[in-house]
Design a protein around this motif. Sequence first.
Motif, PDB file in Angstrom:
ATOM      1  N   GLU A  80       0.999  -1.571   0.118  1.00  0.00           N
ATOM      2  CA  GLU A  80      -0.131   0.167  -0.220  1.00  0.00           C
ATOM      3  C   GLU A  80       0.867   1.184  -0.149  1.00  0.00           C
ATOM      4  O   GLU A  80       1.836   1.435   0.596  1.00  0.00           O
ATOM      5  CB  GLU A  80      -1.383   0.336   1.396  1.00  0.00           C
ATOM      6  N   PRO A  81       0.675   1.855  -0.855  1.00  0.00           N
ATOM      7  CA  PRO A  81       2.170   3.843  -1.296  1.00  0.00           C
ATOM      8  C   PRO A  81       1.033   4.366   0.027  1.00  0.00           C
ATOM      9  O   PRO A  81       0.001   4.383   0.454  1.00  0.00           O
ATOM     10  CB  PRO A  81       0.913   4.341  -2.508  1.00  0.00           C
ATOM     11  N   LEU A  82       1.563   5.598   0.591  1.00  0.00           N
ATOM     12  CA  LEU A  82       1.640   6.414   1.375  1.00  0.00           C
ATOM     13  C   LEU A  82       1.514   7.224   1.251  1.00  0.00           C
ATOM     14  O   LEU A  82       1.898   7.585   0.265  1.00  0.00           O
ATOM     15  CB  LEU A  82       3.409   6.354   1.947  1.00  0.00           C
ATOM     16  N   GLN A  83       0.136   7.654   1.070  1.00  0.00           N
ATOM     17  CA  GLN A  83      -0.344   8.901   0.526  1.00  0.00           C
ATOM     18  C   GLN A  83       0.019   9.756   1.814  1.00  0.00           C
ATOM     19  O   GLN A  83      -0.153  10.456   2.603  1.00  0.00           O
ATOM     20  CB  GLN A  83      -1.554   9.357   0.777  1.00  0.00           C
ATOM     21  N   THR A  84       1.271  11.326   0.983  1.00  0.00           N
ATOM     22  CA  THR A  84       1.610  11.883   1.557  1.00  0.00           C
ATOM     23  C   THR A  84       0.354  13.702   1.996  1.00  0.00           C
ATOM     24  O   THR A  84       1.019  14.571   2.813  1.00  0.00           O
ATOM     25  CB  THR A  84       2.845  12.635   0.640  1.00  0.00           C
ATOM     26  N   ALA A  85       0.045  13.708   1.091  1.00  0.00           N
ATOM     27  CA  ALA A  85      -1.121  15.020   0.894  1.00  0.00           C
ATOM     28  C   ALA A  85      -1.734  15.607   1.674  1.00  0.00           C
ATOM     29  O   ALA A  85      -2.161  13.945   3.023  1.00  0.00           O
ATOM     30  CB  ALA A  85      -2.174  15.166  -0.165  1.00  0.00           C
ATOM     31  N   GLY A  86      -1.570  15.898   2.730  1.00  0.00           N
ATOM     32  CA  GLY A  86      -1.663  16.837   4.046  1.00  0.00           C
ATOM     33  C   GLY A  86      -0.560  16.607   5.254  1.00  0.00           C
ATOM     34  O   GLY A  86      -0.566  17.153   6.145  1.00  0.00           O
ATOM     35  N   LEU A  87       0.648  15.457   4.501  1.00  0.00           N
ATOM     36  CA  LEU A  87       1.776  15.890   6.136  1.00  0.00           C
ATOM     37  C   LEU A  87       2.630  16.571   5.603  1.00  0.00           C
ATOM     38  O   LEU A  87       3.108  16.998   4.131  1.00  0.00           O
ATOM     39  CB  LEU A  87       2.654  14.537   5.106  1.00  0.00           C
ATOM     40  N   ALA A  88       3.394  17.311   6.115  1.00  0.00           N
ATOM     41  CA  ALA A  88       3.873  18.442   6.352  1.00  0.00           C
ATOM     42  C   ALA A  88       5.158  18.072   6.909  1.00  0.00           C
ATOM     43  O   ALA A  88       5.538  17.236   7.917  1.00  0.00           O
ATOM     44  CB  ALA A  88       3.548  19.746   7.705  1.00  0.00           C
ATOM     45  N   ALA A  89       6.144  18.643   6.154  1.00  0.00           N
ATOM     46  CA  ALA A  89       7.874  17.973   6.422  1.00  0.00           C
ATOM     47  C   ALA A  89       7.690  16.475   6.680  1.00  0.00           C
ATOM     48  O   ALA A  89       8.124  16.473   7.408  1.00  0.00           O
ATOM     49  CB  ALA A  89       8.294  18.652   7.389  1.00  0.00           C
ATOM     50  N   PRO A  90       7.049  15.585   5.829  1.00  0.00           N
ATOM     51  CA  PRO A  90       7.365  13.905   6.734  1.00  0.00           C
ATOM     52  C   PRO A  90       8.789  13.568   6.754  1.00  0.00           C
ATOM     53  O   PRO A  90       9.344  13.867   5.422  1.00  0.00           O
ATOM     54  CB  PRO A  90       6.841  13.507   5.621  1.00  0.00           C
ATOM     55  N   ARG A  91       9.095  12.514   7.102  1.00  0.00           N
ATOM     56  CA  ARG A  91      10.523  11.696   7.663  1.00  0.00           C
ATOM     57  C   ARG A  91      10.479  11.205   7.505  1.00  0.00           C
ATOM     58  O   ARG A  91       9.614   9.719   7.987  1.00  0.00           O
ATOM     59  CB  ARG A  91      10.771  12.752   8.529  1.00  0.00           C
TER      60      ARG A  91
END
Length: 246
Positions: A80-91
Amino acid sequence: MAQHLRTAVQGGPTVAPTEIRDLAEAYSIASATRALALSDGETLAGYKVGLTSPSSRAVYQATEPAAGYVLTSTVLKDGEPLQTAGLAAPRAEVEIAFLLAEPLRGPGITPTDVLNATASIAPAFELVASRWTGGPKTLEMLVADNTNASHALLGEPRPVPADLSTTTCTLTIGTQTVDGTASAVMNGNPAASVAWLANHLATTGDHLAAGQLILTGTLCPPTPFTAGDTLKAEIPGLGSLTLATE
């Protein structure tokens, strides 16, 4: 404050930096945010431990690790891919997850107790992102925001080896490679992270339940990534992980 942070987790606006009196208030806010999630129908998959190395604690002038929780909805399925929309500066962080066969109730839990209660361990990604605008400025802000917890991905479970202290990892994001070591996790003893967590939870009458997972702390520095990156982690002896992001 809990409602503002919960709204941000659900894709709402980030929250303006706020002064929080002390760690007791910070953990109270995190507990209230968890209660809001559970009232929305979420379920608890387990917990996480952060600030497990002296260098990470020094950043926040912390004297001990920090605890957070993991919601079942945030544990990604294999492929399952990670949906990055809405994630601020993910690490991205590479961790060793413990999967419990038996409950652990503090106080007085030792690393040996943890190993005896553990069904298996697994390589894991933890993806972190802050709900505070500009990120957490203080230890209290970090704790109140569930220690930046966002998502997790677990690899294949493995038997617990006799010694994890020499465990290493390699995180690859595109052409960037980052190395890590278990020495960053409670001086090479991830079981000590779980023991600390069980004893910490006991101060509020909580405990670790059978079947729960615990993310024990990152082996490598938290590393930024962006949508479209593919994250790969290799932990020799424990396995590998691949995560696509969108």
